[in-house]
Design an enzyme around this catalytic site. Structure first.
Site, PDB file in Angstrom:
ATOM      1  CG  HIS A  37      55.224 -53.844 -20.695  1.00 65.51           C
ATOM      2  ND1 HIS A  37      54.931 -55.175 -20.893  1.00 65.51           N
ATOM      3  CD2 HIS A  37      54.067 -53.280 -20.289  1.00 65.51           C
ATOM      4  CE1 HIS A  37      53.669 -55.410 -20.625  1.00 65.51           C
ATOM      5  NE2 HIS A  37      53.111 -54.267 -20.247  1.00 65.51           N
ATOM      6  CG  ASP A 233      47.800 -53.907 -23.195  1.00 66.96           C
ATOM      7  OD1 ASP A 233      47.830 -53.190 -22.172  1.00 66.96           O
ATOM      8  OD2 ASP A 233      47.323 -55.056 -23.187  1.00 66.96           O
TER       9      ASP A 233
END
Length: 364
Positions: A37, A233
Site C-alpha cells: 500500500h 511490507d
C-alpha cells in the site's frame, strides 16, 4: 486501507505515461503482482502521543493524500507496462485481486526465535532503553513489548515523514535504537531460527498461490490474465525471503513484486520476476538462485518446492475447531448484515406510513 487494484488500473486506462516497458508481451501468458500500500497514517498512537487521530486527514491506518498518489502512480505504471497484454478497458474476467493471509503457527515460531539463548543478550541490552521509553510513552515498563516498541517507531516514522515536530525525547539516538529493534524484529520474521519452516508458513504460501493461479488459468483456458495481491511490507519481505531474493532493504510504500509467465516456442512455460521499489526507474530483474531468467517453470517449481507447504492448514496447525469458528464468524456477520438490512427496511416502511398518515390528516 489499500486502494483496490482494479480501481488503480481502471483509473489509468486512458492515461499516457512516459515509461519504457520491459515486459515481454509477445509471449506473455500470465502476470501476478504483490504490491504494498501507499503512504499511510500510523497504525495506532501511544498514550502520550501529542498527535491524536484527528490530526490525520483520513484517520489512523488510512492512506494519506501522498499514499493515494503513490497507489495511483503504480496503477498508471502497470497499465502502461501491460497495455499490449490487457484489454484497453478494465475487464473483471481478466484481473482478480486477493488479500494476503496470515498463519497462526508462524507467530509461534517468531516467539521461539526471541527466546533463543544466543539472542537473549541482544534483547537484554535493550531492556534499559525500553524501560526509559515506557516513561516517555506512557506504557507500563513491565509490559513494553516488541509490538509496542514497533508501534512507537511506526508512529514517529510517520510523523517525521510528514514533517511533524517530534517530542524532545525522540532524539537521533533514540530513533536509531528503535530502528535497530525494528530491524531485529524483521530478522526474527525471516531468519535466525527455523528459516525454511518460517518461509513455508509465510512467503511459501503466497508462492504456492501464484503458481496455482497460473496453472488454473492455463488448465481451465479462462480469460484470466492477471492476479494482484494487496500486501504489507512484511508480506513482500516474507515472499522475497522464501524466494531467497530479499536484499535486506525495507520495501518502500507502493513497492511491487512482479511475476511474469511466458509460453515458449516449444510449448513449455517460463517465469521472470521483477521488483519495482523506485517509481523513477523501471523495475529491476530478480533471479531465483540456481536458475536463469526467465527460469523454466519446471525448474522454478523444483527450486521453490522446499519452501512451499504441501498442506498449509496442517503445518499452520489450523484445527477443525478454528475452522468452524471462522465459519461461525462469517455466518454471524452475514446474519447481522441481513438483520441490519431488515431493520432499515422496517424503519423506512414505518417512516413511509407515518408520512402517508400525516399527509392524509393535513388534506382531510
Amino acid at each position: 486501507m489499500v486502494i483496490a487494484a482494479e480501481w488503480l488500473l481502471f483509473l489509468s486506462t486512458n492515461l499516457h505515461i512516459l515509461v519504457v516497458s520491459t515486459s515481454r508481451t509477445s509471449n506473455l501468458t500470465f502476470v501476478a503482482t504483490i504490491f504494498r500500500h501507499g503512504d499511510r497514517a500510523p497504525i495506532d498512537t501511544y498514550p502520550t502521543d501529542p498527535y491524536k487521530e484527528e490530526i490525520w486527514e483520513n484517520g489512523l491506518q488510512q492512506l494519506t493524500k501522498e499514499g493515494v498518489r503513490q497507489q495511483y502512480e503504480l496503477g498508471q505504471y502497470l497499465r502502461k507496462r501491460y497495455e499490449q497484454f490487457l484489454s484497453p478497458r478494465y475487464n473483471k474476467r481478466e484481473l482478480l485481486k486477493f488479500p494476503s493471509k496470515n498463519c497462526p503457527r508462524y507467530y509461534e515460531l517468531m516467539k521461539e526465535t526471541t527466546q533463543l539463548p544466543e539472542y537473549q543478550n541482544q534483547i537484554k541490552s535493550w531492556k534499559g532503553f525500553t524501560e526509559c521509553l515506557a516513561n516517555y510513552t506512557g506504557y507500563n515498563k513491565d509490559h513494553t513489548s516488541t509490538h509496542r516498541i514497533w508501534k512507537v517507531y511506526d508512529t514517529l516514522f510517520c510523523q517525521k515523514s510528514h514533517n511533524f515536530t517530534l517530542p524532545d525525547w525522540a532524539t537521533p539516538d533514540v530513533l536509531k535504537t528503535l530502528q535497530e529493534i525494528s530491524a531485529f524484529d524483521i530478522k526474527s520474521h525471516i531468519g535466525l531460527y527455523k528459516i525454511t519452516e518460517k518461509a513455508r508458513l509465510t512467503g511459501g504460501i503466497l508462492i504456492d498461490a501464484v503458481l496455482r493461479n497460473f496453472s488454473e488459468a492455463i488448465l481451465k483456458s479462462s480469460p484470466l490474465k492477471m492476479v494482484m495481491y494487496s500486501a504489507h511490507d512484511s508480506t513482500i519481505i516474507a515472499l522475497q525471503a522464501a524466494l531467497r531474493v530479499y536484499n535486506g532493504i525495507h520495501p518502500p510504500y507502493a513497492s511491487c513484486h512482479i511475476f511474469e509467465f511466458y509460453t515458449e516456442h516449444d510449448g513449455t512455460f517460463s517465469v521472470s520476476m521483477f521488483y519495482r521499489n523506485d517509481s523513477s526507474k523501471d523495475p529491476y530483474e530478480l533471479v531465483l538462485p540456481g536458475c536463469t531468467s526467465p527460469c523454466p517453470l519446471e525448474h522454478f517449481t523444483q527450486l521453490t518446492a522446499p519452501f512451499i507447504p504441501q498442506d498449509w492448514r496442517k503445518e499452520c496447525q489450523v484445527t477443525e475447531q478454528s475452522q468452524r469458528s471462522d465459519v461461525t464468524t462469517v455466518a454471524l456477520s452475514i446474519t447481522v448484515g441481513v438483520l441490519g438490512v431488515l431493520l432499515i427496511a422496517v424503519l423506512f416502511w414505518g417512516w413511509r406510513m407515518h408520512t402517508a398518515t400525516t399527509w392524509s390528516h393535513q388534506n382531510a
